[in-house]
Design an enzyme around this catalytic site. Structure first.
Site, PDB file in Angstrom:
ATOM      1  N   LYS A 185       0.706  -1.415   0.062  1.00 29.96           N
ATOM      2  CA  LYS A 185       0.333  -0.231  -0.108  1.00 29.96           C
ATOM      3  C   LYS A 185       0.854   0.835  -0.050  1.00 29.96           C
ATOM      4  O   LYS A 185       1.587   1.481   1.061  1.00 29.96           O
ATOM      5  CB  LYS A 185      -1.113  -0.354   1.079  1.00 29.96           C
ATOM      6  CG  LYS A 185      -1.792   0.786   1.179  1.00 29.96           C
ATOM      7  CD  LYS A 185      -2.873   0.518   2.414  1.00 29.96           C
ATOM      8  CE  LYS A 185      -3.297   2.232   2.169  1.00 29.96           C
ATOM      9  NZ  LYS A 185      -4.861   2.359   3.544  1.00 29.96           N
ATOM     10  N   ASP A 200     -13.829   1.602   8.613  1.00 31.24           N
ATOM     11  CA  ASP A 200     -14.310   2.074   8.127  1.00 31.24           C
ATOM     12  C   ASP A 200     -14.041  -0.224   7.252  1.00 31.24           C
ATOM     13  O   ASP A 200     -14.187  -0.210   6.269  1.00 31.24           O
ATOM     14  CB  ASP A 200     -13.742   2.501   6.530  1.00 31.24           C
ATOM     15  CG  ASP A 200     -14.621   2.089   5.489  1.00 31.24           C
ATOM     16  OD1 ASP A 200     -14.090   2.614   4.026  1.00 31.24           O
ATOM     17  OD2 ASP A 200     -15.864   2.164   5.796  1.00 31.24           O
TER      18      ASP A 200
END
Length: 803
Positions: A71, A184
């Protein structure tokens, strides 16, 4: 913020859409690294996903010869990639924000790496800083997301839900203990491998941090899964992740997404899990889901451990016990009669202990009998309901067959009459396939089959109005089977999928509707809403363009396109679309509110107030419009009018903690500290996890001489937000007033550690040192404070802090 900034599909008679799902989709291309690019010892293989905060790649570890996921920290609104692969801030204005977010990103990576293969959480192998940015190297997990599985199966049985739940609980608990939140949790962020084991991905510490530093960022929550505090400035904690996990379980249990928390706060249409999935899953599991989905943060489990004790049956809590206890090696499969068998075994064991538990045993026997009787009644009710449904179906079929016969006879008579008069019987006009179809939806037949299709669509619309989207989809699917060329049936089913958050299926159905009827403006609009939900803003705008081209008076399409332009940061184009939506639909309250938000962001306060006025005139219960207008009046210094608006918001929504806090802020600014204390106290009771409110209460109490209470409040604020320099200053002020000089100096020094140029901290520490007799150090502090703010001495004298 605007809780009612909703995407409008406006089907007739289907319900309004929930707010579009939050997206990390950037305003322009993120320019990902090309395959074979080296990042340290790793080589990029392919892009797995990208958003406004970063890009995830598949890569190869050249030293350990293994596949990994990487990432990259790449916040689109702050940075851009150069030709040499390096990442630089877009301007000096955002350079500090970029660096600050990178630090949060690396802190997240370090924390996850320390979790050492925590079950249910993605394993972080490595992290590094190159190319001017940061990278997190993770395990590459193979499998589908839970979102994909729910698209295929819609609902999951209890053993599958439990197999997912327990590892996620373990992993989240470790994350929370480390001081982090996920923020999230949703099916799209849960990967399931071939063995059915879940892994939670896409933590967002840096993303959340940056969200608070600019209004340009998109929302970092996903409506339906996000708790209400994520729509406000309220403090977030483990209870926030628990809400999201509860919403995910609700989706698994019922087959549909819960309504957005912002919508629920205005009109709570959530069907509790204990009703929506009654008889399908254990009552205890459903009750635990309902507990997690409480709107108020304080009403939910505060920690995973607290929730786990209820789920495992270790504590009675506010729910009944879950069907399957949590075991270290995972849940065991239970048969339907396990509850009775387990209770009977407990009764037998108690009886063996002797007569001292005889009364207890009698009570347990009674509970068993009650449970048996309850199940018998439920079985009888289900059987009766099934028989009635079967009878109703048979009656409907007979009625439809009779109607078909009458239609055939009428057609035969008409044909005969037409032949006699030389008429063409095939030219008869068609009838609509819905009681109130969209004006641009073309009918598809006029015979008995068309009436059956119409009946299915009407029943589907009725289910959709009640939020029972799965049942609505079943009806629309029946309509499509009967009449595969019905654009209206595909449109309505697409709208139901969109309402559930299943945007891919929605897009498929809207596309099919457009294939059947290319001028179906509402299908373009509906597909635009679905693309918006997926974060594909550019494609959404293209669809809204088509809808408007086909239907130039389509107010909702202009409104939706305005929202899309706003997300892209194109405020002027958004304003133009809101203007047009309002011209076409003068009572469009939410369009006025959203246009007001744009004017407010530009500092055009008078124009913002005019729009909030219009929104409130059209919807007198529009609580967010009152709060927004109050905020603008407060910014303009019109404090009386701000108080009036906050007071009205509180009258409409008495548990609106933010309105109490904001009104308390205004009273504080006016020097009405007692009234400020009342409002801050009310806000802390409604939302006890908001550090800012505790700090406001501390400051107000310190100024009226309630020093011990002020210490308690500031300490509570610092528990929730450690090292907050404002709270440290306020607590230092109370300590200084109490004469606890050493403790005051510690707090002022801690505040200066966070920000060395805090004039108030330097001056106050100087006063404390002066009173201790440390004149040289005091002079140094006070001189440094005056160099930063030459009026600091006069300011502090107003509060009684002086040599």
């Amino acid at each position: 913020m605007d809780n009612r900034d909703a995407a409008w599909a406006v089907p007739t008679p289907a319900p309004p859409q929930h707010p579009a799902a939050a997206s990390d989709t950037p305003a322009d291309s993120l320019n990902p690294l090309a395959p074979d690019t080296a990042v340290g010892k790793y080589r990029i293989v392919a892009v797995l996903g990208q958003g406004a905060f970063g890009i995830t790649y598949q890569a190869h570890d050249t030293q350990l010869d293994r596949a990994v996921a990487i990432k990259e920290y790449m916040p689109m609104y702050f940075a851009a990639r150069q030709n040499d692969h390096s990442v630089l801030p877009r301007s000096t204005r955002v350079a500090e924000d970029f660096r600050w977010g990178r630090e949060r990103f690396l802190a997240e990576a370090r924390t996850l790496a320390r979790l050492e293969k925590a079950v249910g959480v993605v394993n972080v192998y490595d992290f590094l800083e190159v190319n001017g940015t940061a990278y997190m190297v993770m395990e590459l997990v193979a499998g589908d997301t839970l979102e994909m599985r729910l698209r295929r199966e819609r609902q999951l049985p209890q053993p599958v839900i439990e197999r997912l739940l327990y590892p996620l609980l373990d992993g989240l608990e470790r994350v929370h203990e480390a001081g982090f939140l996920h923020r999230d949790i949703k099916p799209a962020n849960i990967l399931i491998d071939r063995t059915g084991h879940p892994t939670l991905i896409d933590f967002g510490a840096a993303r959340v941090a940056l969200h608070g530093r600019t209004q340009a960022m998109t929302a970092i929550y996903t409506p339906g899964y996000a708790a209400f505090e994520q729509f406000t400035s309220a403090h977030q904690g483990p209870w926030t992740d628990i809400y999201a996990l509860g919403a995910t379980l609700y989706h698994c249990a019922t087959g549909r997404l819960p309504p957005a928390a912002s919508d629920r706060m205005i009109d709570d249409a959530l069907v509790p899990a204990t009703q929506a999935a009654k008889g399908q899953l254990a009552p205890g599991l459903l009750a635990a889901i309902d507990w997690a989905l409480k709107l108020k943060a304080a009403d939910r489990p505060q920690t995973i451990g607290q929730w786990r004790r209820i789920l495992s049956g270790e504590s009675s809590g506010p729910t009944v016990r879950l069907a399957t206890p949590i075991a270290a090696n995972g849940p065991k499969k239970r048969t339907r009669g396990w509850w009775l068998a387990g209770l009977a075994a407990a009764v037998a064991a108690a009886g063996a202990a002797g007569g001292g538990v005889h009364l207890w045993q009698q009570r347990q026997d009674a509970l068993v009998r009650q449970e048996v009787e309850r199940r018998a009644v439920e079985d009888a009710e289900r059987k009766a309901a099934a028989e009635k449904a079967e009878a109703d179906l048979a009656a409907r079929r007979q009625a439809e067959e009779a109607a078909a016969r009458r239609e055939a006879e009428a057609r035969a008579r008409t044909d005969a009459e037409s032949k006699q008069h030389g008429a063409d019987a095939a030219a008869r006009p068609q009838t609509a396939t819905s009681a109130s179809p969209p004006s641009d939806a073309k009918p598809a037949g006029n015979d008995a089959q068309a009436r059956q299709v119409q009946a299915h669509i009407e029943r589907g619309a009725d289910h959709a109005r009640k939020g029972a989207y799965d049942r609505a989809i079943d009806e629309y699917t029946q309509a499509i089977r009967l009449q595969p060329a019905s654009a209206l049936a595909f449109y309505n089913r697409g709208d139901a999928y969109s309402s559930m958050g299943d945007y891919d299926r929605a897009i498929q159905d809207f596309t099919q509707a457009l294939t059947l009827q290319s001028d179906f403006a509402m299908a373009f609009n509906g597909r635009g809403v679905a693309y918006d939900g997926k974060g594909d803003t550019d494609q959404a705008i293209r669809d809204y363009d088509q809808a408007i081209k086909l239907k130039p008076d389509y107010a909702e399409a202009f409104y939706n396109r305005g929202r899309a332009y706003k997300r892209k940061g194109q405020d002027d184009r958004a304003t133009q679309d809101y203007d047009q939506a309002i011209r076409l639909k003068p009572d469009f309250a939410v369009a006025f509110n959203n246009r007001g938000n744009i004017y407010r962001g530009k500092g055009q306060f008078d124009r913002a107030i005019q729009d909030y006025d219009e929104a409130i005139k059209r919807d007198p219960a529009f609580v967010i419009a009152f709060k927004n207008r109050g905020d603008v009046y407060a910014s303009k210094g019109q404090l009386d009018r701000a108080i009036q608006d906050y007071s009205q918001a509180i009258r409409i929504a008495p548990d609106f903690a933010v309105a109490f806090k904001d009104r308390g802020d205004v009273y504080y600014r006016r020097g009405e500290y007692e009234r400020s204390i009342q409002d801050f106290s009310a806000a802390t009771k409604l939302d006890p996890k908001n550090a800012v409110t505790w700090h406001g209460l501390c400051s107000a109490r310190a100024l009226v001489g309630q020093l011990e209470a002020a210490l308690t409040d500031c300490t509570e604020s610092l528990k929730l937000r450690p090292n907050d320099p404002n709270a440290l200053d306020s607590r230092g002020f109370a300590l200084l007033k109490l004469g606890r000089l050493d403790d005051a100096i510690v707090d002022y020094t801690s505040a200066l550690t966070v920000d060395a140029r805090r004039a108030v901290s330097l001056y106050s520490r100087g006063i404390a040192r002066l009173r201790k007799g440390d004149t040289a150090a005091a002079r140094t502090d006070m001189t440094a404070a005056a160099a930063i703010d030459r009026n600091i001495a006069a300011k502090m004298r107003k509060y009684g802090v002086q040599p």
